[in-house]
Write an enzyme that holds these catalytic residues in place. Structure first.
Site, short mmCIF file in Angstrom:
data_model
loop_
_atom_site.label_atom_id
_atom_site.label_comp_id
_atom_site.label_asym_id
_atom_site.label_seq_id
_atom_site.Cartn_x
_atom_site.Cartn_y
_atom_site.Cartn_z
CG HIS A 130 -2.11 -6.76 4.50
ND1 HIS A 130 -2.41 -5.60 5.14
CD2 HIS A 130 -1.89 -6.27 3.33
CE1 HIS A 130 -3.33 -4.09 4.58
NE2 HIS A 130 -3.11 -5.18 2.82
CG ASP A 131 -2.53 -6.52 8.66
OD1 ASP A 131 -2.29 -6.38 9.28
OD2 ASP A 131 -2.23 -5.91 7.66
N GLY A 148 -7.10 -5.75 2.44
CA GLY A 148 -7.11 -5.45 3.51
C GLY A 148 -7.26 -5.99 5.27
#
Length: 285
Positions: A130-131, A148
């Site tokens: 994520h991200d 992340g």
């Protein structure tokens, strides 16, 4: 340009595929057997989902990109703070995602988007958390995993089974060696090896293959060894950094390295491999 599913006569959807109402497909899209496409997905022109591909969430797939069996894009992040917010995932044009790759959407506590750029190749079994933000022309080799919020800039190469700590930055055209454990930032054009990863030189092969003149490579080499001397007895890093800024800041690629060093960082810079400059000395890294 994309069109509603019912209007996109040029899209080919296999009878066993499940395309949710609301998904938008461009012209020339091919969705193979047993694929699943969620209701908030946008698929641009000439994208191919070969088979058994799952695309979910608020996800956009760039023009001409290809997705191989059992990869998943836009699924919920592996973050316990995530509560189902409508965060995003985007993959650029002509990017290739190979078998069993997982790319998770962003989080509300992060940037809110996971981004993979244009002309990227992500090989089998890799994970983009994520991200994360991956630039253009990045190559991620088999079994690479990243935490992340990782940033991997344009033209970087990450070799097989490397592991990248969350919030690490990998600079433009840097090289991460296979099975490296990367806990800190890698400067642009840097080459790191080992567990834990250590800086062994610059990515000389990329520089030569991309038309950088010998005179510029020579100056980059001098600047590198000014900043990272063979022993730690030649002043502090801050002193050496000021010397490089004074003598080399007019060189665009060296200025890029200096700007990267000066930028905010959560992880700091990867350490130099003291006593082992074989790769740097031979310019083979």
């Amino acid at each position: 340009m994309v069109h509603a599913v019912e209007e996109s006569k040029a899209a080919v959807v296999h009878p066993t595929a499940l395309v949710a109402p609301g998904a938008r497909l461009g012209r020339g899209v091919v969705i193979g057997p047993w694929c699943t496409v969620g209701p908030d997905v946008v698929i641009e022109d000439n994208v191919e989902l070969i088979s058994h591909v799952v695309i979910d969430g608020h996800t956009r797939l760039g023009q001409g990109s290809r997705y191989f069996p059992f990869c998943t894009v836009g699924m919920a992040p592996q973050d316990l703070k995530y509560k189902g917010e409508p965060t995003r995932c985007e993959v650029g044009a002509r990017t290739v995602i190979r078998e069993h790759v997982t790319i998770h959407r962003g989080t509300a506590t992060g940037s809110g988007v996971t981004h993979v750029g244009d002309d990227v190749l992500i090989m089998a079994n890799a994970h983009v958390a994520h991200d994360c933000w991956l630039g253009d022309r990045v190559i991620i080799v088999n079994n690479v995993v990243m935490g992340g919020h990782v940033v991997i800039e344009n033209d970087a190469r990450v070799m097989g089974s490397a592991a990248i700590h969350q919030f690490v930055r990998i600079g433009h055209a840097a090289l991460v060696g296979g099975v490296a454990g990367v806990e800190a930032d890698v400067i642009p054009y840097g080459s790191v090896l080992g567990n834990r990863a250590r800086l062994v030189g610059l990515h000389w092969i990329w520089l030569r293959r991309n038309g950088v003149q010998s005179s510029e490579i020579h100056r980059m080499r001098k600047a590198f060894f000014t900043l990272y001397p063979k022993t730690d007895e030649e002043g502090t890093f801050a002193t050496r950094l000021e010397a490089v800024k004074r003598d080399y800041s007019n060189d665009p690629r060296i200025a890029e390295i200096l700007a990267f060093i000066d930028a905010p960082s959560r992880r700091g810079l990867v350490r130099i491999a003291r006593g082992d400059y074989s790769a740097a000395e031979t310019e083979g890294a």
